[in-house]
Design a protein around this motif. Structure first.
Motif: not given
Length: 265
Positions: A9, A29, A98
């Protein structure tokens, strides 16, 4: 070295910062935990039942999608609902999700840059000609001018699109091209004032097509999916390079079962 959802991420957010997303958007996310380990990663434009099955069959740990898995608020999450049929299998198989949407559209090297590069444009820049890349739309030039129909055929071939819809003026030579992936017809005025001969986007609404006729700017709609797929392909190489530099051993693949939800007959 072990990698986690959180570390991936962080890498994605260097490419497409969260604060670049539109206020109405939902990015980041969507499913999973930041500390979940990741060895296999998959990119896709949309998360569909087919894509979920593909991820499960291929033991994918994390999916990066362009369109948000959850966009509108969910007031319930039944397993037999449309959302539930997607989300429950992901949870049961420990697959994180994500999403990078409008923040990826605007980013340097994002959706619109990838689309412009796929159409073999040269001297690509932002529509407002500033150095920052965090905005919708790009503009570039063709090596050789051509008429609208020739250019539409070229776009269809390069994007492997099912069809091309043309709105607005058709009797025009094309040299300078503006692009905006997905539903980008809203930038047609900016494209026109920036000197574009044509705008290439994914889809155009009825009233926007009428506006294109009034403005005298041709708009080519090549399909939402087909104008956004290039960035998810290019994202693999960018992520792989960044992950390799950090010595993370991650296998990244592009979904083979993703497809446009439309069928042309």
């Amino acid at each position: 070295m072990d990698c986690t959802v959180g570390k991936i991420a962080q890498i994605i957010e260097k490419i497409a910062p969260l604060d670049q997303a539109e206020e109405w958007d939902n990015v980041g996310l969507m499913l999973g935990r930041m500390d979940m380990p990741v060895k296999r990663l998959m990119t896709t434009v949309d998360i569909t039942s087919l894509v979920v099955k593909e991820a499960i069959d291929n033991r994918i740990d994390m999916i990066i999608s362009h369109h948000p898995l959850i966009f509108k608020p969910l007031y319930s999450l039944r397993e037999d609902s449309a959302a539930g049929r997607i989300i429950y299998p992901l949870i049961e198989n420990g697959i994180a999700v994500y999403c990078a949407h409008t923040n990826l559209d605007k980013a340097v090297g994002g959706t619109d840059d990838a689309l412009a590069e796929s159409l073999e444009l040269k001297a690509i820049r932002r529509l407002d000609d500033t150095t920052s890349g965090s905005s919708f739309g790009r503009i570039g030039i063709l090596e050789q001018p051509m008429d609208i129909i020739q250019f539409a055929e070229k776009v269809c071939k390069l994007l492997k699109a099912q069809r091309i819809d043309i709105a607005g003026k058709r009797e025009k030579q094309v040299k300078t091209v503006a692009v905006a992936g997905g539903a980008g017809a809203g930038i047609m005025k900016k494209a026109l004032t920036s000197g574009a001969d044509v705008l290439v986007t994914g889809e155009i609404k009825h009233h926007e097509a009428i506006e294109a006729e009034l403005l005298g700017v041709p708009v080519l709609a090549a399909g939402h999916f087909f104008t956004e797929l290039p960035v998810m392909v290019r994202l693999i190489d960018r992520l792989q390079m960044m992950l390799d530099s950090l010595q993370y051993n991650i296998d990244i693949t592009l979904s083979k079962l993703q497809k446009s939800p439309y069928v042309s007959i």
